[in-house]
Design an enzyme around this catalytic site. Structure first.
Site: not given
Ligand SMILES: Nc1ncnc2c1ncn2[C@@H]1O[C@H](COP(=O)(O)OP(=O)(O)O)[C@@H](O)[C@H]1O
Ligand SMILES: O=C(COP(=O)(O)O)[C@@H](O)CO
Length: 579
Positions: A217, A399-402, A443, A556
């Site tokens: 990624h 993070h935005g799209i999620g 998130s 986040g």
């Molecule tokens: N273990 C954790 N506990 C609390 N918040 C977390 C943790 N790990 C990541 N985060 C929060 O999640 C945010 C990222 O969310 P997102 O981008 O949607 O998830 P991902 O990293 O799985 O793609 C981070 O900026 C942080 O604030």
């Molecule tokens: O990115 C994936 C999962 O990781 P997140 O921590 O949810 O961003 C995925 O493509 C691999 O399973």
């Protein structure tokens, strides 16, 4: 560059529809992903794999005889939700228990762990083996922190073949753990990838350069060099992997290895073969015997240009499993013998939504909650690009799209629940499930936990007092912290959550009205989110990019600040039409 798509937010779902339509003799769609459409003997352990979409053939493409029984398929580069995993595993279960296996990413770990607990509680014995093969992502002493890349495939293959031979769950777990211990991968990238609808790549590699160890990624690598020749790349791959032999193997001499040279998306098969030519020679020169090599795409990263080499150090049992036949949409080997299709009448129907009774006071509270969730979806929509930009500095840019997928789904679920007469608890529970389910990712899981905890405190009867809201917020913070294991100072949303909770409790304890207390708490969260710019991340995807993230707020924490401010506006009745 992804050129062919309709609505980008529907891309993953539409991709799964087409994939199932094209492969219905091997897979069928269930909520959350796919399971085999062919018969599996009762009592067999079911291997359920999964992860984000964008990695085809991982994960749905390797469901079928001799490989996985089901795959939970998340959105692009976001883990599937716990609900998706649970639903796929329940459909895949044949009475022998379930092994969940996936690559080691924070979002996947949170969601699959929650699903494992729910499946066990529902009487389906379930275990987990997380794949950690990427040697560039952490030192060997911290192998449990390594990411899973193309080595997913060797672990899945071994576990699946063991299940196919009738091994019980404990033994399938043993085989999968051993396979993971004996699998090592190293990858390189020449360019980033661009997700459907995006106008810029999610990450980039400078022109003419190669990122050594970059993740699937765009997680940063350990080195950057000029693009080498094919032979030089083969040498780098082989030297890196032979420098780290698994426990109990003192020298490569005389060892047998399964080999995967994996293309990450836009490196051509022809180029891979040129590289493999040298890899094969180098491995043989080192005294290794190559068993059933695979050259092709097994775990990709959309249109990223790159490749990885995986070595799977075999013993007699693992070799039997590595050589075993399989028949899946994307991977076929040998002959699996005669296969019976499942009768469509055996496919279970979806459960209808049942809304528990609620009194009028709780329904009125539910209406306020629905407005608050609508406000959340609006503020996330307005800030979606900014949230993505912040996350891209040190995270994976999604993070935005999620958050948008989650908040929109939660808002739609809240409207539906309201129309069906739900009370506050039920409305929040359904919204929490919709958020976690649609958003996936770290998130998504955490916001699901938070909404559900607040819902528990509000109940389906009566008008909750300000103290009940405070109890709900406290439970939400506790839930997020015990689930995600982050502490204050780790540079996550927890840094904004804790001052929010403390201020709310103090103000309500001092007799303030809910709307005023909430606004003070939201201001404290906004200030705390801004202060995360000075912190170094210790959790999640941002951890390996620690120094890059100095000077930028945590995504986040920042989105949490925006959200609680938008709810403050609803509570103050300042939203249009509410005065
Ligand atoms: N273990 C954790 N506990 C609390 N918040 C977390 C943790 N790990 C990541 N985060 C929060 O999640 C945010 C990222 O969310 P997102 O981008 O949607 O998830 P991902 O990293 O799985 O793609 C981070 O900026 C942080 O604030
Ligand atoms: O990115 C994936 C999962 O990781 P997140 O921590 O949810 O961003 C995925 O493509 C691999 O399973």
């Amino acid at each position: 560059m992804t050129r062919l798509f309709n609505d980008p937010t529907e891309f993953a779902d539409e991709m799964i529809d087409g994939f199932v339509a094209a492969n219905s003799n091997q897979v069928r769609r269930v909520a959350g992903g796919v399971v085999r459409s062919t018969r599996t003997p009762n009592g067999t352990v079911a291997l359920v794999i999964g992860g984000g979409s964008g990695h085809y053939p991982a994960f749905g493409g390797i469901v079928g005889q001799g490989l996985a029984h089901g795959a939970a398929m998340g959105n692009l580069f976001a883990s599937p939700s716990a609900q998706q995993v649970e639903s796929v595993a329940t459909a895949a279960n044949r009475g022998g228990g379930v092994l969940l296996s996936y690559g080691n990413y924070a979002g996947d770990v949170l969601h699959f762990t929650q699903a494992e607990q729910k499946l066990n509680a529902a009487g389906i014995p379930t275990r987990t083996v997380v794949v950690t093969d990427d040697i560039s992502s952490a030192p060997i002493a911290e192998k449990h922190k390594r990411r899973g890349i193309a080595g997913d495939f060797t672990v899945f293959k071994a576990a699946a073949a063991a299940a196919e031979e009738g091994y019980p769950l404990d033994e399938v777990v043993r085989v999968a753990e051993l396979a993971n211990e004996r699998t090592r991968s190293v990858g390189v990238a020449f360019s980033g990838c661009t997700l459907p609808g995006a106008d810029a790549p999610l990450f980039t590699v400078p022109q003419g350069r190669m990122a050594v160890g970059m993740g699937i990624h765009g997680e940063p690598g350990i080195d950057e060099t000029d693009v080498p020749t094919a032979d030089e790349l083969a040498r780098l791959f082989v030297d890196s992997l032979l420098a780290e032999l698994p426990d109990g193997i003192l020298s490569p001499e005389g060892q047998r290895v399964g080999v995967i040279l994996n293309g990450l998306g836009s490196v051509k098969y022809e180029e891979l073969f040129v590289v493999y030519r040298s890899i094969a020679a180098l491995l043989q020169n080192a005294g290794l015997e190559i068993v059933d090599p695979e050259v092709g795409e097994l775990v990709t990263s959309f249109d990223m240009a790159g490749a990885s080499l995986t070595l799977f150090w075999l013993d007699d049992e693992l070799e039997r499993f590595w050589r075993a036949p399989a028949d899946t949409p994307a991977y076929r080997k040998g002959s699996v013998g005669s296969v019976q299709q499942l009768d469509p009448s055996e496919v279970e129907a979806a459960e209808a939504l049942v809304i528990p009774e609620a009194d009028d006071a709780s329904k009125e509270t539910a209406a306020v909650v629905a407005r608050a969730i609508e406000a959340i979806a609006r503020v996330v929509d307005e800030n979606v690009d900014e949230l993505g930009r912040i996350d891209a500095v040190a995270g994976d840019g999604d993070h935005g799209i999620g958050m948008q997928r989650g908040a929109r789904a939660a808002s739609a679920a809240a409207s539906e629940a309201l129309a069906l007469g739900a009370g506050a608890h039920t409305l929040l529970e359904l919204s929490a499930n919709a958020w976690a389910n649609k958003a996936g990712g770290t998130s998504g899981a955490l916001w699901g936990v938070a909404l559900s905890a607040v819902g528990d405190a509000l109940g389906d009867e009566g008008r909750p007092a300000a103290e009940s809201v405070c109890v709900g917020v406290t439970a939400a913070v506790d839930g997020i912290m015990s689930f995600g294991k982050a502490e204050v100072g780790d540079k996550t949303m927890v840094d904004a959550l804790v001052p929010f909770r403390d201020t709310l409790a103090r103000e309500i304890g001092g007799g303030a009205a809910l709307a005023d207390a909430w606004k003070s708490a939201a201001d404290a969260a906004t200030a705390a989110a801004a202060a995360t710019a000075d912190l170094l991340p210790r959790m999640g995807r941002a951890r390996p990019h620690a120094e890059k993230s100095l000077g930028t707020v945590d995504a986040g924490a920042y989105s949490f600040g925006l959200i609680v401010q938008s709810i403050a506006a609803v509570l103050a009745g300042t939203i249009e039409g509410e005065k």
